[in-house]
Design a protein around this motif. Structure first.
Motif, PDB file in Angstrom:
ATOM      1  N   GLY A 160      47.968 -12.821 -17.803  1.00 19.86           N
ATOM      2  CA  GLY A 160      47.663 -11.404 -17.604  1.00 19.86           C
ATOM      3  C   GLY A 160      46.732 -10.866 -18.674  1.00 19.86           C
ATOM      4  N   GLU A 161      46.952 -11.267 -19.916  1.00 24.30           N
ATOM      5  CA  GLU A 161      46.065 -10.823 -21.000  1.00 24.30           C
ATOM      6  C   GLU A 161      44.663 -11.375 -20.810  1.00 24.30           C
ATOM      7  OE1 GLU A 161      48.152 -12.203 -24.424  1.00 24.30           O
ATOM      8  OE2 GLU A 161      49.441 -10.425 -24.508  1.00 24.30           O
TER       9      GLU A 161
ATOM     10  N   ILE B 180      52.412 -13.831 -19.215  1.00 24.58           N
ATOM     11  CA  ILE B 180      51.841 -12.822 -20.121  1.00 24.58           C
ATOM     12  C   ILE B 180      50.451 -13.251 -20.589  1.00 24.58           C
ATOM     13  CG2 ILE B 180      52.082 -11.782 -22.413  1.00 24.58           C
ATOM     14  CD1 ILE B 180      55.118 -11.704 -21.888  1.00 24.58           C
ATOM     15  N   THR B 181      50.300 -14.524 -20.952  1.00 23.68           N
ATOM     16  CA  THR B 181      49.006 -15.026 -21.410  1.00 23.68           C
ATOM     17  C   THR B 181      47.961 -14.928 -20.297  1.00 23.68           C
ATOM     18  OG1 THR B 181      50.108 -16.530 -22.936  1.00 23.68           O
ATOM     19  CG2 THR B 181      47.829 -17.042 -22.380  1.00 23.68           C
TER      20      THR B 181
ATOM     21  N   ASN C 274      37.215  -9.689 -28.097  1.00 25.05           N
ATOM     22  CA  ASN C 274      37.842 -11.002 -28.182  1.00 25.05           C
ATOM     23  C   ASN C 274      36.894 -12.008 -28.837  1.00 25.05           C
ATOM     24  OD1 ASN C 274      40.038 -12.778 -27.684  1.00 25.05           O
ATOM     25  ND2 ASN C 274      38.903 -13.643 -25.967  1.00 25.05           N
TER      26      ASN C 274
ATOM     27  N   LEU D  69      36.668  -5.365 -23.998  1.00 27.53           N
ATOM     28  CA  LEU D  69      37.723  -6.228 -24.522  1.00 27.53           C
ATOM     29  C   LEU D  69      37.234  -7.661 -24.684  1.00 27.53           C
ATOM     30  CD1 LEU D  69      40.874  -4.976 -22.584  1.00 27.53           C
ATOM     31  CD2 LEU D  69      40.272  -4.557 -24.956  1.00 27.53           C
TER      32      LEU D  69
ATOM     33  N   ARG E  58      43.268 -12.168 -17.999  1.00 30.51           N
ATOM     34  CA  ARG E  58      42.673 -11.451 -16.872  1.00 30.51           C
ATOM     35  C   ARG E  58      42.205 -10.056 -17.305  1.00 30.51           C
ATOM     36  NH1 ARG E  58      46.331 -12.506 -13.404  1.00 30.51           N
ATOM     37  NH2 ARG E  58      47.661 -10.744 -13.917  1.00 30.51           N
ATOM     38  N   ASP E  59      43.016  -9.363 -18.097  1.00 27.42           N
ATOM     39  CA  ASP E  59      42.622  -8.036 -18.591  1.00 27.42           C
ATOM     40  C   ASP E  59      41.358  -8.115 -19.431  1.00 27.42           C
ATOM     41  OD1 ASP E  59      44.736  -6.831 -17.338  1.00 27.42           O
ATOM     42  OD2 ASP E  59      45.981  -6.657 -19.155  1.00 27.42           O
ATOM     43  N   ILE E  60      41.274  -9.106 -20.288  1.00 29.36           N
ATOM     44  CA  ILE E  60      40.090  -9.257 -21.137  1.00 29.36           C
ATOM     45  C   ILE E  60      38.864  -9.570 -20.292  1.00 29.36           C
ATOM     46  CG2 ILE E  60      39.036 -10.760 -22.883  1.00 29.36           C
ATOM     47  CD1 ILE E  60      41.810 -10.811 -24.229  1.00 29.36           C
TER      48      ILE E  60
END
Length: 81
Positions: free
Chosen positions: A51-52, A48-49, A66, A62, A54-56
């Motif tokens: 993926g987040e 999950i970390t 951040n 984003l 990578r999305d940012i």
């Protein structure tokens, strides 16, 4: 301690002993499942970390948000000089 000569009493004692072993086996089984679940939860958190992050990285808005949040929530650096 000598073993009982009464077969019914001996059978009852053996059933009690078997029940105690089943209880302990169930406790150990539960501990093993908890250990496996802990590792799985850790791997899930890592995924999950990643993926987040990578999305940012893929979305400039984003990424800027951040940076702003890091500046807001993190302690300010002491002045140098």
């Amino acid at each position: 301690m000598s073993e009982p000569t009464d077969p019914a009493l001996r059978a009852r004692m053996l059933r009690l002993l078997a029940a105690a072993h089943r209880k302990r086996a169930a406790e150990l089984d539960m501990a093993a499942a908890a250990a496996e679940a802990g590792g799985a939860m850790r791997r899930l958190a890592d995924i999950i970390t990643a993926g987040e992050a990578r999305d940012i990285a893929e979305h400039p808005d984003l990424a800027e948000l951040n940076v702003q949040l890091d500046g807001f929530y993190n302690e300010p650096e002491p002045p140098r000089g």
